[in-house]
Design a protein around this motif. Structure first.
Motif, PDB file in Angstrom:
ATOM      1  N   ASP A  32       0.849  -1.192   0.000  1.00 11.56           N
ATOM      2  CA  ASP A  32       0.000   0.000   0.000  1.00 11.56           C
ATOM      3  C   ASP A  32       0.886   1.244   0.000  1.00 11.56           C
ATOM      4  O   ASP A  32       1.367   1.683   1.049  1.00 11.56           O
TER       5      ASP A  32
ATOM      6  N   ILE B  19      -8.218  -7.317   7.051  1.00 16.99           N
ATOM      7  CA  ILE B  19      -7.106  -6.397   7.264  1.00 16.99           C
ATOM      8  C   ILE B  19      -6.710  -5.769   5.937  1.00 16.99           C
ATOM      9  O   ILE B  19      -7.074  -6.273   4.869  1.00 16.99           O
ATOM     10  N   HIS B  20      -5.962  -4.678   6.024  1.00 16.09           N
ATOM     11  CA  HIS B  20      -5.440  -4.017   4.830  1.00 16.09           C
ATOM     12  C   HIS B  20      -3.917  -4.153   4.843  1.00 16.09           C
ATOM     13  O   HIS B  20      -3.240  -3.483   5.625  1.00 16.09           O
ATOM     14  N   PRO B  21      -3.344  -5.022   4.007  1.00 19.80           N
ATOM     15  CA  PRO B  21      -1.890  -5.208   4.002  1.00 19.80           C
ATOM     16  C   PRO B  21      -1.154  -3.925   3.649  1.00 19.80           C
ATOM     17  O   PRO B  21      -1.582  -3.166   2.775  1.00 19.80           O
ATOM     18  N   VAL B  22      -0.045  -3.702   4.346  1.00 20.26           N
ATOM     19  CA  VAL B  22       0.819  -2.547   4.126  1.00 20.26           C
ATOM     20  C   VAL B  22       2.131  -2.986   3.479  1.00 20.26           C
ATOM     21  O   VAL B  22       2.596  -2.378   2.521  1.00 20.26           O
TER      22      VAL B  22
ATOM     23  N   ASN C  62       4.339  -6.704   2.289  1.00 20.46           N
ATOM     24  CA  ASN C  62       4.402  -8.149   2.098  1.00 20.46           C
ATOM     25  C   ASN C  62       5.864  -8.581   2.087  1.00 20.46           C
ATOM     26  O   ASN C  62       6.766  -7.741   1.960  1.00 20.46           O
TER      27      ASN C  62
ATOM     28  N   PRO D  93       1.444 -11.013   4.128  1.00 25.94           N
ATOM     29  CA  PRO D  93       1.619  -9.697   4.751  1.00 25.94           C
ATOM     30  C   PRO D  93       2.512  -9.766   5.990  1.00 25.94           C
ATOM     31  O   PRO D  93       2.437 -10.719   6.781  1.00 25.94           O
TER      32      PRO D  93
ATOM     33  N   TRP E 106       0.196  -4.520   8.525  1.00 26.47           N
ATOM     34  CA  TRP E 106      -1.167  -4.242   8.064  1.00 26.47           C
ATOM     35  C   TRP E 106      -1.859  -3.270   9.016  1.00 26.47           C
ATOM     36  O   TRP E 106      -1.343  -2.938  10.077  1.00 26.47           O
ATOM     37  N   TYR E 107      -3.033  -2.827   8.615  1.00 30.68           N
ATOM     38  CA  TYR E 107      -3.842  -1.994   9.497  1.00 30.68           C
ATOM     39  C   TYR E 107      -5.308  -2.387   9.349  1.00 30.68           C
ATOM     40  O   TYR E 107      -5.713  -2.996   8.355  1.00 30.68           O
ATOM     41  N   HIS E 108      -6.098  -2.057  10.337  1.00 32.49           N
ATOM     42  CA  HIS E 108      -7.552  -2.236  10.266  1.00 32.49           C
ATOM     43  C   HIS E 108      -8.175  -1.452  11.417  1.00 32.49           C
ATOM     44  O   HIS E 108      -7.479  -0.783  12.178  1.00 32.49           O
TER      45      HIS E 108
ATOM     46  N   THR F 138       2.835  -4.313  12.824  1.00 29.59           N
ATOM     47  CA  THR F 138       4.008  -4.705  12.045  1.00 29.59           C
ATOM     48  C   THR F 138       4.644  -5.902  12.733  1.00 29.59           C
ATOM     49  O   THR F 138       4.911  -5.869  13.940  1.00 29.59           O
TER      50      THR F 138
END
Length: 253
Positions: free
Chosen positions: A144, A174-177, A179, A204, A207-209, A219
């Motif tokens: 991302d 989750i939203h991967p930041v 990988n 991943p 990530w964030y959520h 992280t």
């Protein structure tokens, strides 16, 4: 009179310093069997980040801080210290903090907690960590580009760490930041008597959520002490702190 003037100036300077602080960050960093040498290094680095970016850091190894007022903190960081270290009433207070709009940052070992011991915390992390291969050098890639924890990182970042293998038993989105490219290291390299397998293309490592009313940044990078002196890693961590504490900095959202 002179002493009075000096004292007043000192108080004024202290007041100005407090007024200039953007937010407060609580960091829980307890020594463990495999993670202890990082503590003074990380404390020094985080306090320097606080001075550089105008936020206050409360750095502690005592979980009793969760018996106090958590509302004063814009975010709580579990630094190589999992939530299992909190006793039931402290866990309840942290849950209430998140339900009230608090925010959390989970770093490396803090993502590992005994399965089903505290399901709410596992859902906060967003993934369950299983076995992990030995620490190796690999290539971390950006998932991302618009998230602050990737700003300043190269598209392909050579990094050495424990690349955790994760599962999703609670079906958390989750939203991967970041990988990790499994072709850049050996996902099966592990200690005798254990078995490790890769996760494939989608692996991943950050990530964030959102959880309850708050923001959560995770992280899984950050295994050894020297990492907390590395400018790129600290930039990655600062991006997560900035977003978790303020909700700002994302591009394209």
């Amino acid at each position: 009179m002179k002493r009075f003037t000096v004292a007043m100036l000192a108080l004024a300077a202290a007041a100005d310093a407090r007024a200039d602080s953007q937010f407060k960050l609580l960091v829980l960093a307890m020594p463990g069997k495999y993670h202890y040498e990082y503590i003074p290094i990380a404390r020094d680095s985080l306090e320097k980040l606080g001075k550089l970016h105008a936020f206050d850091v409360t750095y502690t190894h005592r979980p009793e801080v969760f018996d106090g007022d958590l509302k004063q903190y814009a975010a709580v960081m579990f630094l190589n210290t999992p939530g299992e270290e909190l006793h039931p009433s402290q866990r309840a207070r942290f849950e209430a903090y998140m339900k009230g709009g608090g925010n959390a940052i989970v770093v490396h070992r803090a993502a590992i907690t005994p399965p089903d011991e505290w399901p709410w915390y596992e859902k906060l992390v967003g993934r369950r960590v299983g076995v992990h291969p030995m620490l190796q050098t690999g290539v971390v890639t950006i998932a991302d580009k618009g998230f602050p924890a990737t700003f300043g990182l190269p598209e392909r970042w050579i990094w050495s760490d424990e690349f955790y293998v994760i599962t999703n038993p609670y079906n958390v989105t989750i939203h991967p930041v970041l990988n990790v490219d499994e072709s850049s290291y050996d996902p099966t390299k592990i200690w005798p008597g254990q078995v490790a397998r890769g996760m494939g293309r989608d692996h991943p490592v950050a990530w964030y959520h959102r959880v309850e009313q708050g923001r959560v940044f995770v992280t899984t990078l950050g295994h050894n002490g020297e990492m907390y002196r590395d400018p790129q890693y600290l930039g990655h961590l600062m991006g997560g702190i900035y977003w978790a504490a303020t909700g700002m900095g994302q591009v394209g959202r």
